[in-house]
Design an enzyme around this catalytic site. Structure first.
Site, PDB file in Angstrom:
ATOM      1  CB  SER A  91      41.537  45.540 -20.386  1.00  0.00           C
ATOM      2  OG  SER A  91      40.189  45.243 -20.644  1.00  0.00           O
ATOM      3  CE  LYS A  94      39.511  42.314 -18.014  1.00  0.00           C
ATOM      4  NZ  LYS A  94      39.366  43.285 -19.091  1.00  0.00           N
ATOM      5  CB  SER A 150      41.646  41.136 -21.809  1.00  0.00           C
ATOM      6  OG  SER A 150      41.464  42.318 -21.068  1.00  0.00           O
TER       7      SER A 150
END
Length: 329
Positions: A91, A94, A150
């Protein structure tokens, strides 16, 4: 005003609500010329124990004026372990999603959540922001849903809106990576779910330095908790930051985990007037990634306190090599 990144990070520390930053227009990306490499303090203390597969820490205090653009960020490398190895980053992906959105969207733009956004996150077994189909939220709110819990649902909704479509959005992510000089980075989706995507600890440090120049992302990244009150368009949402390093005075940035990538962390901190950006990849546990980041920051700070000259960087396998700082590119 020593440099752009330090200003943004310092502002994030002292501005409680950062309401002004959150109403700013999207930051404009633009290349900057990289300056000469900076020499830094030696690490007199024994090098820290790093169990992560890859790790990187750089002091960008004196080099952050060139921390954004075609040549990437630069500063004094404090520690490096397999920093150029291409690996999945979960993640941390992101962070680039937020970066691309900020260059296209207005914070007050409204995005309608679709069932496909919700299904995508659930089907992938990803973390979510708890969004529901039919809800309408601003880009401002979705950036918090993207970065704090997230949310893969928030990532999918933003990509679909500002691609338009995920495939076009990913193309924009890769174009942005090229502009920033991330030569060992390839994105395959906006959320970091398992794929053939890859990056390196060094590239992610360069990205972190660039995105933290944006006061909006800097504010979002250092926020422990965000409450979005119920309205006629959406239910109440309470999002908590997964970055435990904030408790130790860090000002960002992002956590990540998949079985393939291990436990990952991109972080930034200002200590004793110096700005550090670091990345930990492939750590063995949630607790270990934060412990490793703390050790790296403590070690770098102790090295500055020693007041000696000449930089130190841990090479592949964690060996420490004497030498001047290097340009992150």
């Amino acid at each position: 005003m020593r440099n752009g990144v330090l200003i943004a990070l310092a502002a994030a520390l002292v501005t409680a609500g950062a309401a002004t930053g959150l109403t700013a227009a999207p930051a404009q990306a633009g290349p900057a010329q990289a300056g000469p490499a900076q020499a830094g303090p030696a690490q007199a203390a024994e090098k820290p124990s790093v169990t992560a597969r890859e790790a990187y820490l750089v002091d960008i205090t004196d080099g952050a004026h060139g921390a954004h653009g075609a040549h990437g960020a630069h500063g004094t490398v404090q520690f490096a372990k397999r920093e150029t190895r291409r690996v999945p980053i979960a993640s941390l992906t992101k962070v680039m999603t937020a970066y691309v959105v900020r260059r296209q969207a207005r914070l007050d733009d409204v995005v309608t959540i679709k069932q496909a956004d919700v299904r995508h996150a659930v089907a992938g077994g990803a973390t979510t922001a708890g969004l529901r189909a039919g809800e309408r939220l601003t880009v401002r709110d979705l950036l918090y849903g993207l970065m704090l819990p997230s949310g893969a649902d928030a990532a999918h909704a933003l990509a679909e809106k500002y691609g338009p479509g995920t495939a076009k959005f990913v193309a924009k992510m890769n174009a942005a990576a090229r502009r920033l000089g991330l030569r060992d980075t390839r994105y395959a989706n906006p959320d970091g779910l398992p794929s053939k995507a890859y990056s390196t600890a060094r590239d992610q440090a360069t990205l972190a330095a660039a995105v933290l120049r944006d006061p909006v992302i800097a504010t979002v990244a250092k926020t422990p908790k965000r409450v979005v009150g119920k309205s006629a368009h959406h239910r109440v949402h309470v999002w908590r930051n997964t970055n435990d390093l904030l408790r130790d005075g860090a000002v960002g940035l992002k956590t990540g985990f998949t079985n393939q990538a291990g436990y990952c962390l991109s972080f930034a901190a200002v200590r004793d007037g110096r700005t550090y950006v670091g990345v930990v990849l492939g750590e063995r546990s949630d607790r270990a990634r934060f412990a490793t980041a703390r050790r790296l920051l403590d070690w770098a700070t102790e090295g500055v306190a020693e007041g000696a000259g000449g930089g130190a960087a841990g090479g592949p396998g964690g060996e420490v090599m004497e030498g001047a700082g290097v340009i992150l590119s």
